[in-house]
Design an enzyme around this catalytic site. Structure first.
Site, short mmCIF file in Angstrom:
data_model
loop_
_atom_site.label_atom_id
_atom_site.label_comp_id
_atom_site.label_asym_id
_atom_site.label_seq_id
_atom_site.Cartn_x
_atom_site.Cartn_y
_atom_site.Cartn_z
N TYR A 1 3.90 -0.92 6.95
CA TYR A 1 3.08 -0.72 8.15
C TYR A 1 2.70 -2.10 8.69
O TYR A 1 2.28 -2.98 7.92
CB TYR A 1 1.80 0.06 7.79
CG TYR A 1 0.88 0.23 8.97
CD1 TYR A 1 0.97 1.34 9.81
CD2 TYR A 1 -0.09 -0.74 9.28
CE1 TYR A 1 0.15 1.48 10.92
CE2 TYR A 1 -0.91 -0.61 10.39
CZ TYR A 1 -0.79 0.51 11.19
OH TYR A 1 -1.60 0.64 12.28
N GLU B 1 1.92 -1.30 17.39
CA GLU B 1 2.03 -0.76 16.03
C GLU B 1 3.48 -0.50 15.68
O GLU B 1 4.22 0.10 16.46
CB GLU B 1 1.24 0.56 15.93
CG GLU B 1 1.21 1.11 14.52
CD GLU B 1 0.54 2.48 14.46
OE1 GLU B 1 -0.57 2.57 13.92
OE2 GLU B 1 1.15 3.46 14.94
#
Ligand code: ADP
Ligand code: MG
Length: 389
Positions: free
Chosen positions: A109, A197
């Site tokens: 992530y 993101e």
């Protein structure tokens, strides 16, 4: 403003962030052609909506031949995809993105956003990336690291080394990560993003880092500076009422309740929603018609509320400070003239020209309920909505 994954991946490519080869399609035939044009033995078909968690909702499918790509695209296109980030109606899938399937070794992530406490950009990273990042954040937050960047000094190698260490990357991957973080940082500033993101950022079986997903949010207030970004807007992904409200410069957010609220000033709107809740009701919307509003804006705002089928009563709470109460009353009357009023409307007006405003509403003979204060206005609106529902 949000954009689609395929648009975000175009921007990634422009800022040297590696993404899989792919193409966008809005018919299943086109999807098949895209697959045929990509050198690969398997493909991933991805529904393009302005929400995440598509994988778990059937919006990301692995296909082993172009025919299968066409089938998945055919099923997705024209449907509405419901994920746990959308409401129960989901969002329309008007196009799909087809890309080469990657051989995934690890899912990480990585995101970049604004940390309002430190007033800096912060990279957030985790070695436990992928579709369950929310669970990681809730249950094992120690697996997530944050690296803030001082705006004057900018992104430095040591920031990248910190993230690389947390992701347990090898030397070669460290270099790749530095390029990716640099791309994200430059993109963030260049386009006035509010969030970038990448989930997942993957290490392939061959050891290369690739952005498999891409999500970018932009600061609406800066969009005028970026016509290329503004052109990426997809109104089909936005709440129809919110998009309409934007045209009239109204601050409108759809909520789940049945009491339509028309208020001036964001603070008063928040207080009004609190009062509705306190009286056991639920607001159908947040609506701030603005401090210096006019008759037309009030009219459009009122029409917007009345066009919402779930609204069982309307609560108008206006403080006539900059705007005068008679102007508000004229706007309400103009809206009611155009729309058939079938539900109760409770009005609490206070401030400049309040007597005139109330008299106008009363004389119109529409059965509007005039309330003395916010307390009783909220109470009456909740009671009347309950009686109808
Ligand atoms: P969402 O976050 O909306 O669920 P993602 O783009 O993250 O959508 O895709 C979900 C999952 O599907 C990823 O975590 C990854 O495991 C897999 N996936 C996505 N794109 C690819 C791809 N090109 N190759 C292989 N697997 C993929
Ligand atoms: Mg994702």
């Amino acid at each position: 403003m949000n954009i689609h994954e395929y648009q975000a991946k175009q921007l990634f490519r422009a800022f040297s962030i590696p993404v899989p080869q792919g193409g966008v399609a809005d018919t299943s035939e086109q999807a098949q052609h895209v697959a045929q044009s990509l050198a690969s033995s398997s493909w991933v078909v991805k529904a393009q909506i302005h929400a995440g968690a598509r994988g778990k909702a059937g919006g990301v499918k692995l296909a082993h031949n172009p025919r299968e790509v066409a089938d998945y695209a055919g099923t997705m296109l024209g449907s509405r995809l419901v994920t746990h980030q959308t409401d129960a109606n989901g969002l329309p899938v008007n196009c799909v993105w087809i890309e080469q399937a990657s051989a995934i070794k690890t899912e990480f992530y990585l995101s970049l956003l604004i940390d309002r406490d430190s007033e800096r950009l912060v990279f957030i990273a985790s070695a436990a990336g992928g579709m369950d990042i929310e669970a990681v954040a809730a249950e094992t937050p120690e697996k997530i690291i944050r690296v803030t960047v001082h705006p004057a000094a900018g992104l430095q190698s040591y920031h990248c080394r910190q993230v690389a260490a947390a992701l347990l990357l090898n030397k070669e991957q460290q270099g790749q990560l530095q390029a990716i973080m640099t791309g994200m940082y430059e993109l963030f500033w260049a386009k006035d993003c509010s969030q970038i993101e990448i989930n997942p950022l993957i290490a392939t079986e061959e050891g290369n880092l690739v952005a498999l997903d891409a999500k970018i949010n932009f600061d609406d207030n800066a969009l005028a500076l970026h016509p290329d970004i503004a052109a990426m807007r997809d109104a089909s992904q936005e709440d129809a009422k919110e998009a309409e409200a934007k045209q009239f410069d109204l601050n409108y957010i759809t909520l789940g309740g049945n009491i339509g609220c028309m208020v001036n000033g964001a603070g008063l709107a928040m207080a009004t929603m609190d009062m509705v809740k306190l009286k056991g009701g639920a607001p159908a919307n947040f609506l701030d018609v603005g401090g210096g509003t006019n008759k037309d804006k009030v009219k459009e705002a009122f029409k917007l509320i009345l066009s919402d089928g779930s609204v069982k009563a309307v609560l108008v709470n206006i403080f006539g400070g900059i705007v005068k109460c008679d102007v508000i009353a004229a706007g309400i009357l103009a809206a009611v003239e155009e729309m058939h009023l079938t539900i109760p409307v409770v009005v609490r007006l206070e401030g400049t020209n309040v007597e005139q405003g109330l008299a106008m509403l009363k004389n119109a003979g529409l059965g509007l309920v005039a309330a003395e204060d916010l307390n009783s206005a909220a109470e009456q609106a909740v009671k009347l909505a309950e009686a109808i529902a």
